[in-house]
Design an enzyme around this catalytic site. Structure first.
Site, PDB file in Angstrom:
ATOM      1  N   ASP A  72     -13.634  -8.079  -7.284  1.00  0.00           N
ATOM      2  CA  ASP A  72     -12.811  -7.356  -8.258  1.00  0.00           C
ATOM      3  C   ASP A  72     -11.595  -8.164  -8.689  1.00  0.00           C
ATOM      4  O   ASP A  72     -10.581  -7.591  -9.094  1.00  0.00           O
ATOM      5  CB  ASP A  72     -12.340  -6.029  -7.641  1.00  0.00           C
ATOM      6  CG  ASP A  72     -11.549  -6.224  -6.353  1.00  0.00           C
ATOM      7  OD1 ASP A  72     -12.019  -6.988  -5.489  1.00  0.00           O
ATOM      8  OD2 ASP A  72     -10.473  -5.635  -6.205  1.00  0.00           O
ATOM      9  N   ARG A  94     -17.061 -15.592 -16.757  1.00  0.00           N
ATOM     10  CA  ARG A  94     -16.900 -14.539 -15.729  1.00  0.00           C
ATOM     11  C   ARG A  94     -18.213 -13.764 -15.589  1.00  0.00           C
ATOM     12  O   ARG A  94     -18.651 -13.434 -14.488  1.00  0.00           O
ATOM     13  CB  ARG A  94     -15.751 -13.579 -16.110  1.00  0.00           C
ATOM     14  CG  ARG A  94     -14.372 -14.249 -16.081  1.00  0.00           C
ATOM     15  CD  ARG A  94     -13.254 -13.212 -16.151  1.00  0.00           C
ATOM     16  NE  ARG A  94     -13.204 -12.470 -17.393  1.00  0.00           N
ATOM     17  CZ  ARG A  94     -12.529 -12.826 -18.489  1.00  0.00           C
ATOM     18  NH1 ARG A  94     -11.824 -13.954 -18.492  1.00  0.00           N
ATOM     19  NH2 ARG A  94     -12.542 -12.079 -19.581  1.00  0.00           N
ATOM     20  N   LYS A 184     -10.589   1.151  -5.240  1.00  0.00           N
ATOM     21  CA  LYS A 184      -9.727   0.306  -4.392  1.00  0.00           C
ATOM     22  C   LYS A 184      -8.335   0.199  -4.987  1.00  0.00           C
ATOM     23  O   LYS A 184      -8.177   0.084  -6.206  1.00  0.00           O
ATOM     24  CB  LYS A 184     -10.333  -1.085  -4.274  1.00  0.00           C
ATOM     25  CG  LYS A 184      -9.419  -2.054  -3.538  1.00  0.00           C
ATOM     26  CD  LYS A 184      -9.746  -3.499  -3.824  1.00  0.00           C
ATOM     27  CE  LYS A 184      -8.468  -4.256  -4.132  1.00  0.00           C
ATOM     28  NZ  LYS A 184      -8.640  -5.708  -4.200  1.00  0.00           N
ATOM     29  N   GLU A 224      -5.693   0.349   1.087  1.00  0.00           N
ATOM     30  CA  GLU A 224      -5.449  -1.054   1.450  1.00  0.00           C
ATOM     31  C   GLU A 224      -3.970  -1.438   1.398  1.00  0.00           C
ATOM     32  O   GLU A 224      -3.485  -1.901   0.371  1.00  0.00           O
ATOM     33  CB  GLU A 224      -6.248  -1.990   0.526  1.00  0.00           C
ATOM     34  CG  GLU A 224      -6.066  -3.462   0.870  1.00  0.00           C
ATOM     35  CD  GLU A 224      -6.836  -4.423  -0.049  1.00  0.00           C
ATOM     36  OE1 GLU A 224      -7.498  -3.943  -0.999  1.00  0.00           O
ATOM     37  OE2 GLU A 224      -6.769  -5.633   0.191  1.00  0.00           O
ATOM     38  N   GLU A 226      -2.151  -4.222   2.384  1.00  0.00           N
ATOM     39  CA  GLU A 226      -2.352  -5.558   2.968  1.00  0.00           C
ATOM     40  C   GLU A 226      -1.042  -6.082   3.540  1.00  0.00           C
ATOM     41  O   GLU A 226      -0.033  -6.177   2.827  1.00  0.00           O
ATOM     42  CB  GLU A 226      -2.885  -6.542   1.915  1.00  0.00           C
ATOM     43  CG  GLU A 226      -2.999  -7.958   2.481  1.00  0.00           C
ATOM     44  CD  GLU A 226      -3.764  -8.943   1.595  1.00  0.00           C
ATOM     45  OE1 GLU A 226      -4.382  -8.512   0.600  1.00  0.00           O
ATOM     46  OE2 GLU A 226      -3.735 -10.144   1.908  1.00  0.00           O
ATOM     47  N   LYS A 266      -8.931  -0.469   4.342  1.00  0.00           N
ATOM     48  CA  LYS A 266      -9.079  -1.924   4.213  1.00  0.00           C
ATOM     49  C   LYS A 266      -7.829  -2.579   4.784  1.00  0.00           C
ATOM     50  O   LYS A 266      -6.915  -2.952   4.055  1.00  0.00           O
ATOM     51  CB  LYS A 266      -9.296  -2.281   2.741  1.00  0.00           C
ATOM     52  CG  LYS A 266      -9.557  -3.739   2.505  1.00  0.00           C
ATOM     53  CD  LYS A 266     -10.277  -3.986   1.193  1.00  0.00           C
ATOM     54  CE  LYS A 266     -10.288  -5.477   0.878  1.00  0.00           C
ATOM     55  NZ  LYS A 266     -11.240  -5.850  -0.151  1.00  0.00           N
ATOM     56  N   SER A 308     -10.145 -10.352   4.166  1.00  0.00           N
ATOM     57  CA  SER A 308     -10.110 -11.651   4.851  1.00  0.00           C
ATOM     58  C   SER A 308      -8.744 -12.323   4.731  1.00  0.00           C
ATOM     59  O   SER A 308      -8.359 -13.093   5.619  1.00  0.00           O
ATOM     60  CB  SER A 308     -11.231 -12.568   4.371  1.00  0.00           C
ATOM     61  OG  SER A 308     -11.167 -12.818   2.994  1.00  0.00           O
ATOM     62  N   GLY A 310      -7.229 -14.825   3.421  1.00  0.00           N
ATOM     63  CA  GLY A 310      -6.909 -16.252   3.461  1.00  0.00           C
ATOM     64  C   GLY A 310      -7.412 -16.934   4.729  1.00  0.00           C
ATOM     65  O   GLY A 310      -7.240 -18.144   4.906  1.00  0.00           O
ATOM     66  N   SER A 335     -14.778  -6.206   4.025  1.00  0.00           N
ATOM     67  CA  SER A 335     -14.690  -6.051   2.570  1.00  0.00           C
ATOM     68  C   SER A 335     -14.032  -7.325   2.071  1.00  0.00           C
ATOM     69  O   SER A 335     -12.872  -7.328   1.663  1.00  0.00           O
ATOM     70  CB  SER A 335     -13.847  -4.825   2.206  1.00  0.00           C
ATOM     71  OG  SER A 335     -13.667  -4.764   0.795  1.00  0.00           O
ATOM     72  N   TYR A 397      -3.922 -10.554  -6.490  1.00  0.00           N
ATOM     73  CA  TYR A 397      -5.338 -10.313  -6.693  1.00  0.00           C
ATOM     74  C   TYR A 397      -5.659  -9.901  -8.104  1.00  0.00           C
ATOM     75  O   TYR A 397      -4.996  -9.113  -8.664  1.00  0.00           O
ATOM     76  CB  TYR A 397      -5.852  -9.240  -5.716  1.00  0.00           C
ATOM     77  CG  TYR A 397      -7.284  -9.498  -5.392  1.00  0.00           C
ATOM     78  CD1 TYR A 397      -7.610 -10.530  -4.509  1.00  0.00           C
ATOM     79  CD2 TYR A 397      -8.282  -8.811  -6.012  1.00  0.00           C
ATOM     80  CE1 TYR A 397      -8.935 -10.820  -4.246  1.00  0.00           C
ATOM     81  CE2 TYR A 397      -9.613  -9.100  -5.748  1.00  0.00           C
ATOM     82  CZ  TYR A 397      -9.920 -10.100  -4.866  1.00  0.00           C
ATOM     83  OH  TYR A 397     -11.235 -10.401  -4.634  1.00  0.00           O
TER      84      TYR A 397
END
Ligand code: 13P
Length: 397
Positions: A72, A94, A184, A224, A226, A266, A308, A310, A335, A397
């Protein structure tokens, strides 16, 4: 089936926040600590029509040996990926890349859900088939990134907040019509910049509002917050911040009457900062992360789908595998974006003759993470390239 947490919340008094955050409520069940707020019946009646479906969707995504392919990337981020292999950031490029990803043969064996950017949700493959249909035929649930990205948070210590609540209900209804079944929203918390109480509260509140709106529109929200890898801090500091963040997130999820059986999380794994000299083994990451989950996440939540962030492809897989060495109350899975796509993208290099090799690279990573979800990954035969870290300072992102 009526939602357990929704009906519990409906009949329960709302806990005082301070007590909730301290985890004191059970030790002091005194009437003076609670306020009575009857849940708004309108919110529940809308969501009731989707309750069964939300639970089913979340369970399908959290099915054994499978996880989520995060594809995404916003157009800007996708542009950086394409640039790294010498391609221009055009819609056609893309589309070619995303066609390659979704049509990898047998992908649905390892992947249960794919998060799409809005462009992809409405896009067709190079051959003219709707991307949503290709996913569905592979047994993969289509999802959609609904946040509108990060902007500076005024009044904070150079921290950010996540936009996207305006118009979210109508956008979510349209995404559902288009075939999306989960959503998300990624917000971030920076350890070197604080995190300030303001930034944590803003992150948690935004996630909770988004989660409630998603459920009202039939989309399972992936929650999420993060915790960025940026920083020199050790693993104990990450653990401390993560505990604070998840306490706030669950407080506001409950306050917004979010049904816990119909969400997915997430989280970031609990690791040292990317610039910390003390590196730790997968078993240590697993122990800290599971400790965090056990102290903050109710077992009603069906799936924990890690990002993940990085880490290298192999590191992300080894850490997930370590977490699945003994049974967990939730489905503990992946994910990943970078940790699934990196070798695949490089192998493709924008050349049609490399499509099959690139799909094989994607399938290899998907299968490795599928094994890690089952606790059966050995790490044997991995390439040196897959062991290279992908940390980028201040990654968006
Ligand atoms: P990474 O796995 O690259 O950290 O992706 C994070 C993300 O939020 C993708 O949806």
């Amino acid at each position: 089936m009526a939602s357990t947490s929704a009906s519990l919340l409906k009949s329960s008094p709302v806990l005082d926040k301070t007590e909730f955050l301290k985890g004191q409520a059970l030790r002091h069940p005194s009437v003076s600590l609670v306020r009575c707020h009857p849940a708004p019946s309108l919110g529940f009646s809308i969501r009731a029509s989707y309750a069964d479906e939300l639970v089913k969707t979340a369970k399908t995504i959290a099915s054994p040996g499978r996880g989520i392919l995060a594809m995404d990337e916003s157009n800007a981020t996708c542009g950086k990926r394409l640039d790294s292999i010498g391609l221009e950031n055009t819609e056609a490029n893309r589309q070619a890349y995303r066609t390659l990803l979704v049509s990898a043969p047998g992908l649905g064996k390892f992947i249960s859900g794919a998060i799409l950017f809005e462009e992809t949700l409405y896009q067709s493959t190079v051959e003219g088939k709707k991307i949503v249909d290709v996913l569905t035929e592979q047994g993969i649930v289509p999802g959609i990134k609904v946040d509108k990205g990060l902007v500076p948070l005024a009044g904070s210590n150079n921290e950010s907040w996540c936009q996207g609540l305006d118009g979210l209900a109508s956008r979510s209804a349209a995404y559902y019509k288009q075939g999306a079944r989960f959503a998300k929203w990624r917000t971030v918390v920076s350890i070197p910049n604080g995190p300030s109480a303001l930034a944590v509260k803003e992150a948690a509140w935004g996630l909770a509002r988004y989660a409630a709106i998603s459920q009202d529109n039939g989309l399972v929200p992936i929650v999420e917050p993060e915790i960025l890898l940026d920083g020199e801090h050790g693993i104990d500091r990450t653990f401390e911040v993560a505990k604070k963040v998840w306490a706030e997130v669950f407080f506001y999820l409950a306050e917004n009457n979010v049904m816990f059986e119909g969400i997915l999380l997430k989280p970031s794994m609990v690791t040292p900062g990317a610039e910390c000299k003390d590196r730790v083994a997968p078993e240590t990451v697993a122990a800290y992360t599971l400790n965090l989950l056990k102290s903050r996440i109710p077992p009603a939540v069906p799936g924990i789908m890690f990002l993940s962030g990085g880490q290298s492809e192999v590191e992300a897989t080894l850490n997930l595998n370590a977490m699945n060495q003994s049974p967990n109350p939730w489905h503990v899975s992946f994910s990943y974006a970078r940790a699934l796509q990196n070798t695949c993208l490089k192998t493709w290099g924008g050349r049609p003759e490399n499509v099959k090799a690139a799909q094989d690279a994607l399938l290899l990573r998907a299968q490795a993470n599928s094994l890690a979800q089952l606790g059966k990954y050995t790490g044997e035969g991995e390439s040196e390239e897959a062991k290279e870290g992908m940390f980028v300072k201040g990654y968006s992102y």
